[in-house]
Structures are given as structure tokens and as C-alpha cells.
Design an enzyme around this catalytic site. Structure first.
Site: not given
Length: 298
Positions: A172, A80, A38, A66
Site C-alpha cells: 500500500r 488503502d 491486512d 503479490y
């Protein structure tokens, strides 16, 4: 310049914009990436230059890791912080004995609904474009795997955690789902990809690094050869006969590559020359080898 670059994508740019900048800095004809981040996210973006784009398929579905920041108490339509707030809750003061099981609940294989705001496509149109027009499309749930999830820091309403997962996992969505389990909702506030298909953030180069190295003529220090980018794939060093066959696209049999040299998953094998430069990736089907890709070294 047929190489892989482990890039640290900056925040505020799309993955494609980042690759376009690298392409301009290097002055190359072709470049691509192997997994969208993103625009607000940072971290490992595998960038394939010129002929290296031919092996991008081997990185698309690989495992990822992550570091994410979850904000509890606020749900958004995009899952998000960039989205529109759709609900809020002030009851998020949970003890660790409640938070830990809520996270651990998601370890293992599961089915995950992709967000309606995503780069996945419906009839050729990205879902996020349809959602912005008020025409959201929900894709079917997909099988994903969370290998490990670990809370790093808790400062409610925010929780920082590390997660190792299969390719195609939406962090997310994971944040939104954890919020639902806790009963207060939640969204993703920050995201950094720290590992992708064996490429680590500690070895990644920033755009500024690439610019400076390019101007100093030291780019080779950050370039990864195509062969080295596939360390787990069985390798075969070609003789002159095999090199000639590959250059002409001729049928390759077990006479050229002995079966015992093939011991990896999916029957893929990389063929290199005596200098360890990648010539082709083949896959075995019966007693012959099919061409996955052939590298033009001219």
C-alpha cells in the site's frame, strides 16, 4: 500433527482470526502464521501447526509476490481503500509511456517508510491503534527490495500489477508512492499474496478446503512436513548417536556432522531421521553446532 499448511486467507478476516479457525477445525493446541496480511487482503498465509511453530522464523523474512490493484486520484490516511480520503485529483489520464516509468522507478533496492497504520509496534503498542487515537508514530525508513514489477491491466483510474519483493515491503505504501510520482495520488484497492517463501497460491487451501478434508479424513493431502518446508536448507540424516545427543541437548561437533555437508547460507542445517522427519535445526559456529530448535516428536 506437526506440519505446515499453505493457506489461502479469505478477505474480511485478520491473519490471526484465520489461524484461529484452522486451529479449531484441526483441534490442535498451537498454531501460528509467518507474515501478517491486512484483513481485506487474500492469499498465501503460511500456517505452522504445533511443533512447526518452532521453524516459523525461517519464513518471516522471505521474499513475497503479490497481485495488487492501484486506484489513482485518491489518497487515504491508511494508504488503502479502508482509510479516510485526504486528497483527490481528477487528472489521472496518463499514457503508458508515463505510467510504465513511474512503476519501473521502484525496482531495485530502496528505503521505504512504513505506514503509520500498520501492525508494527511502538513501545509495545501497534501503530494502527496509536494512529486511530490521533497519535500517529512514524517509524524510520527500512531497506526493502523490489525485484520485479509488472503492469497486468490498465483501466484508469485503476491499474493491476504484479510485484515480487523482499519481506517487509508494504504494497500500500508502494501504491501511495507511485501515485505521488504520477502527481495524482493513489491508494491500494485490492491485494492478493500469490507467493511467500516458495509457497504458491495455486497450491493453497481455503478454510472450506480444510473443513471438508478434516471431515473426510484426508488432511494429509494438504499437509507439508517440516523438512519439506525447508527444501533449500542443507540436510543431514542422523545416526543413533546423534539422535541421542540431540534428545539430551548435548554439544554437537564436526565429528557428528561433517563440514562438507554444510553448504547453505547462514550456516543452518536441518537434521532428520531415516524417515526424513525433522529432528532439529542447527547452525555452525566454529567447530560446534548450536541449537536453533529441537522438535519434540513424542
Amino acid at each position: 500433527m506437526n506440519v505446515i499448511i499453505n493457506l489461502n486467507k479469505p478477505s474480511g478476516m485478520t491473519s490471526q482470526q484465520t489461524v484461529t479457525m484452522v486451529k479449531r477445525i484441526l483441534g490442535v493446541k498451537k498454531a501460528g502464521h509467518t507474515g501478517t496480511l491486512d484483513p481485506f487482503a487474500t492469499g498465501v498465509l503460511i500456517c505452522c501447526i504445533n511443533e512447526a511453530t518452532k521453524i516459523s522464523r525461517f519464513f518471516l523474512g522471505g521474499n513475497k509476490k503479490y497481485t495488487a490493484r492501484l486506484c489513482l486520484g485518491i489518497e487515504t490516511d491508511t494508504q488503502d481503500f479502508t482509510g479516510k480520503v485526504i486528497s483527490t485529483c481528477r487528472e489521472f489520464d496518463f499514457p503508458d509511456k508515463v505510467i510504465q516509468p513511474a512503476f519501473k522507478k521502484f525496482e531495485g533496492a530502496m528505503e521505504q517508510l512504513p505506514p503509520v497504520y500498520s501492525a508494527l509496534k511502538y513501545k509495545g503498542v501497534p501503530l494502527y491503534k496509536l494512529a486511530r487515537k490521533g497519535q500517529p508514530v512514524q517509524k524510520p525508513a527500512r531497506k526493502v527490495h523490489i525485484f520485479d514489477i509488472k503492469i497486468v491491466e490498465t483501466d484508469l483510474p485503476e491499474i493491476v500489477f504484479d510485484v515480487s519483493c523482499s519481506g517487509g515491503t508494504y504494497i500500500r505504501t508502494l501504491c501511495a508512492d507511485i501515485g505521488k510520482v504520477l502527481g495524482c495520488g493513489g491508494h491500494l484497492k485490492e491485494l492478493k499474496r500469490i507467493e511467500s517463501c516458495g509457497f504458491d497460491i495455486r497450491e493453497a487451501s481455503t478454510i472450506e478446503d480444510i473443513e471438508k478434508l478434516a471431515s473426510d479424513g484426508n488432511l494429509s493431502d494438504r499437509m507439508i512436513s517440516m523438512s519439506d518446508a525447508l527444501p533449500d536448507m542443507p540436510s543431514h540424516t542422523a545416526d543413533d548417536v546423534l539422535i541421542e545427543k540431540i534428545s539430551r541437548g548435548k554439544t554437537i561437533t564436526e565429528r557428528n556432522i561433517y563440514p562438507e555437508k554444510l553448504n547453505g547460507p547462514d550456516n543452518f542445517i536441518k537434521v532428520v531421521n531415516k524417515d526424513s522427519e525433522l529432528l532439529a535445526v542447527l547452525n555452525k559456529a566454529g567447530d560446534t553446532y548450536g541449537y536453533c530448535c529441537v522438535i519434540n516428536r513424542n
